[in-house]
Design a protein around this motif. Structure first.
Motif, mmCIF file in Angstrom:
data_model
loop_
_atom_site.group_PDB
_atom_site.id
_atom_site.type_symbol
_atom_site.label_atom_id
_atom_site.label_comp_id
_atom_site.label_asym_id
_atom_site.label_seq_id
_atom_site.Cartn_x
_atom_site.Cartn_y
_atom_site.Cartn_z
ATOM 1 N N VAL A 28 -113.437 -46.510 -73.234
ATOM 2 C CA VAL A 28 -114.734 -47.184 -73.358
ATOM 3 C C VAL A 28 -115.329 -47.448 -71.984
ATOM 4 N N THR B 105 -119.061 -46.016 -71.075
ATOM 5 C CA THR B 105 -120.135 -46.964 -71.400
ATOM 6 C C THR B 105 -120.594 -47.822 -70.242
ATOM 7 N N ALA C 29 -124.420 -40.270 -75.080
ATOM 8 C CA ALA C 29 -123.302 -40.713 -75.909
ATOM 9 C C ALA C 29 -122.523 -39.532 -76.482
ATOM 10 N N ALA D 59 -117.554 -48.894 -80.505
ATOM 11 C CA ALA D 59 -118.094 -48.807 -79.151
ATOM 12 C C ALA D 59 -119.095 -47.662 -79.040
ATOM 13 N N TYR E 230 -122.988 -48.083 -78.141
ATOM 14 C CA TYR E 230 -123.547 -47.388 -76.991
ATOM 15 C C TYR E 230 -124.767 -46.556 -77.385
ATOM 16 N N ARG F 200 -127.771 -48.920 -77.808
ATOM 17 C CA ARG F 200 -127.949 -49.924 -76.750
ATOM 18 C C ARG F 200 -129.398 -50.084 -76.328
ATOM 19 N N GLN G 117 -125.158 -55.663 -69.902
ATOM 20 C CA GLN G 117 -124.456 -54.459 -69.465
ATOM 21 C C GLN G 117 -123.914 -54.620 -68.051
#
Length: 650
Positions: free
Chosen positions: A506, A510, A519, A542, A546, A549, A566
């Motif tokens: 992750v 990310t 992604a 996750a 993402y 986001r 973030q």
């Protein structure tokens, strides 16, 4: 009693052997070079043509006498020696390994040869027919003028090891069915090998070369150039090399191999490249092994502006003369380094501009420090191990460390890939767009600070850790597959089902280190992990988060909130909300908004709030294999069906 006495003698011999071992292991001073005698008359009768009888020097006649006997002409020692000596025979070369670099001009008369002599014995049937199968073997010749072997065709080996070329060597369109060897040579100026046809191998080991141009060359076996120094470009664009390319522990300035074809592996283990490497479009049938490749040092305010680290402990020709403990006179070591590096490269016998300084003055994007492995086809393993991209600062110049700008794998396909990064502060950008590989073995315990990955395609992925008992961390510099020969086992695997490993995955995709913002690579890796039967619910959440986001960022407040969240994931939601409000609206206090602007911002905040409530639903539904819009459609379908049933009842 005699039996115990015998045991005693055995123990004593072992102890004495251990004590004496360090003394035997202590290598002699490599710069203790014996004096070179003058050439004498040949000790066998020669049958020369009249023109060579008058044109050839005494040294050239003596060299020819060695060749016709099937011997190697050691011009330093002035001995005709066995080129394939047994282990108990004297190594007549060893005392003179550094003679071409310590004081090369001392041999201007005693070792002098001409290119016409070499060309004659290669190309003239009268002499080539008298050459034994071992070919022409000369160690330590001195060529004061340019050597031109262009368009020469021969069926013999050509060995000019340990020789000194003051004005370059031209072998354009040279053709032989056997080998060409320039091991240990000191070639100032260009070595032209364009369109050369070499049926065997080309040997350039433990030598010092300026510009080597082998574009469009054809080599029937291997290119062997380990532990050498290339003060300018090594170039073999469009070359076809049937065997391997061996550049282990070499010191390179710039390596270019556009659209080259290599039938074996390409080895650059422990090499040091002080400017750039570009293998764009090359096809490698074997492995590409880049273990612990480094990138020289930066010398601010000095020319050349880049150099190699001669103090490293890697076994190469520069390091051997940088250990004062091995030299009776350390000043001689500096003299050798002057000849090898500090007064190079040269052109037409005069100092030439360094490629480092030429490219530093060029503002084009392609002129910067970089490693390009783009659009390659690798049928073996691409192994990139412990490469950080750091360019160290030269302590004497007082500069600051910097780093390669780019390491690019864009468009490359490899049968398998092994990746591991060493911890560093390097800001090198790792690119992998349209990168495709079968099996990827990757270590994420240390990660690059920046990467740009998109449209990644991996058939199978597994994770390895730094262990204490596996070959992954055992340093064996003489093993070609050192670090790359990693077999996943329970003791060296980083289990993808563990939360620590998943957190590293992750973090890799990310955080701000992922500059592509895509992604796709993250989702693709999670799919490959899921294919092995591992629970990926945490990773799927996750991925969903993402992907979404940027969905709820229409208002200034929520945009600031998402960015702060973030950048500072350790802060609580309340702390992020409070700081976001301050950042979003406090800056506009001196410029009051109109009623319409406030209303529009309020509308956006309301929409973002509704959108934010949708994100957890989407995240959790995706983690269990559902798409949110499909759930919505099923809900509408259920409502419509319920309405129809009610209509029928009425």
């Amino acid at each position: 009693m005699p039996r115990y006495f015998i045991y005693f003698l055995i123990v004593c011999s072992v102890i004495l052997g251990a004590i004496a071992a360090p003394a035997r292991a202590q290598s002699p001073d490599p710069l203790a070079i014996p004096p070179t005698p003058d050439c004498g008359e040949p000790d066998i009768p020669l049958t020369l043509r009249p023109e060579e009888q008058t044109a050839w020097t005494v040294c050239e006649k003596w060299v020819w006498s060695c060749i016709v006997q099937g011997k190697e002409a050691n011009v330093f020692e002035k001995k005709c020696t066995n080129p394939r000596r047994d282990s108990d025979e004297t190594d007549y070369r060893q005392p003179y390994n550094f003679a071409p670099f310590l004081a090369p001009d001392d041999y201007i008369s005693k070792n002098a040869m001409s290119d016409s002599f070499v060309r004659t014995i290669l190309a003239e049937p009268y002499y080539s027919e008298k050459t034994p199968p071992l070919g022409i073997r000369i160690f330590g010749a001195y060529f004061a003028r340019p050597v031109n072997l262009e368009n020469v065709t021969t069926t013999r080996n050509l060995v000019l090891d340990g020789s000194i070329f003051k004005r370059g060597l031209r072998m354009t369109n040279f053709e032989t069915s056997k080998n060409v060897s320039l091991d240990g040579a000191n070639i100032r100026g260009r070595l032209h090998l364009m369109r050369a046809r070499i049926g065997g191998s080309l040997f350039l080991e433990r030598g010092v070369f300026d510009f080597v141009d082998a574009r469009d060359a054809r080599i029937g076996a291997s290119l062997e150039a380990s532990r050498s120094v290339f003060t300018d470009m090594l170039r073999f664009d469009r070359a076809h090399i049937s065997g391997k390319v061996y550049l282990v522990k070499s010191r390179l300035t710039s390596l270019n191999a556009w659209d080259a074809t290599v039938g074996g592996s390409m080895e650059l283990r422990l090499a040091e490249i002080r400017l750039r490497m570009d293998l764009t479009g090359s096809t490698i049938q074997g492995d590409v092994r880049l273990q612990e490749v480094t990138f020289g040092r930066r010398a601010d305010g000095r020319k050349p502006s880049c150099e190699w680290n001669t103090t490293s402990e890697i076994d190469h020709i520069l390091q051997e003369v940088h250990k004062p403990a091995r030299l009776k006179d350390p000043a001689l070591g500096d003299k050798v380094l002057d000849e090898m590096v500090r007064t190079r490269p040269t052109k037409a016998g005069k100092p030439d501009d360094s490629l480092c300084d030429e490219m530093a003055g060029n503002e084009k994007r392609t002129s910067r420090h970089e490693m390009l492995l783009r659009d390659m086809r690798i049928n073996g393993t691409l192994c990139v191990m412990d490469m950080s991209g750091v360019i160290e600062a030269d302590p004497a110049s007082g500069g600051k460390p910097t780093a390669l700008e780019t390491i690019s794998l864009d468009g490359t396909e490899a049968n398998s890939t092994v990746l591991r990064w060493s911890p560093s502060d390097s800001r090198t950008l790792w690119r992998a767009v349209n990168f495709k590989t079968g099996h990827m073995l990757i270590n994420l315990q240390a990660q690059p600070a920046r990467h740009f990955i998109d449209n990644l395609e991996v058939a199978f992925i597994s994770f390895v850790k730094r262990g204490t008992t596996t070959k992954v961390i055992i340093r064996d510099e003489d093993d070609d597959k050192y670090l790359c020969d990693v077999t996943p086992r329970p003791d060296n695997m980083d289990p993808a089902e563990s939360r620590d490993a998943q957190n590293r995955i992750v973090d890799f995709f990310t955080t701000a280190r992922n500059e592509s913002g895509s992604a796709q690579p993250f989702a693709h890796v999670v799919d490959r992990i899921g294919d092995t039967g591992i629970n990926t619910t945490f990773l799927k959440k996750a991925v969903s988060e993402y992907k979404l986001r940027n969905l709820c960022r229409s208002s200034l407040f929520f945009n600031t909130f998402s960015q702060r969240k973030q950048d500072s994931p350790w802060l609580s939601n309340y702390e992020v909300m409070r700081s976001s409000f301050s950042v979003a609206y406090a800056s506009n206090a001196s410029h009051p908004r109109s009623v319409f602007e406030v209303a529009d911002e309020g509308r956006k905040v309301a929409l973002d709030a509704i959108c934010s409530a949708y994100i957890p639903i989407a995240k959790y539904s995706v983690s269990y294999g559902h798409e949110p819009h499909n759930l919505f459609l099923w809900a509408l379908l259920f409502i419509a069906l319920f309405w129809l049933l009610l209509r029928f009842e009425s």
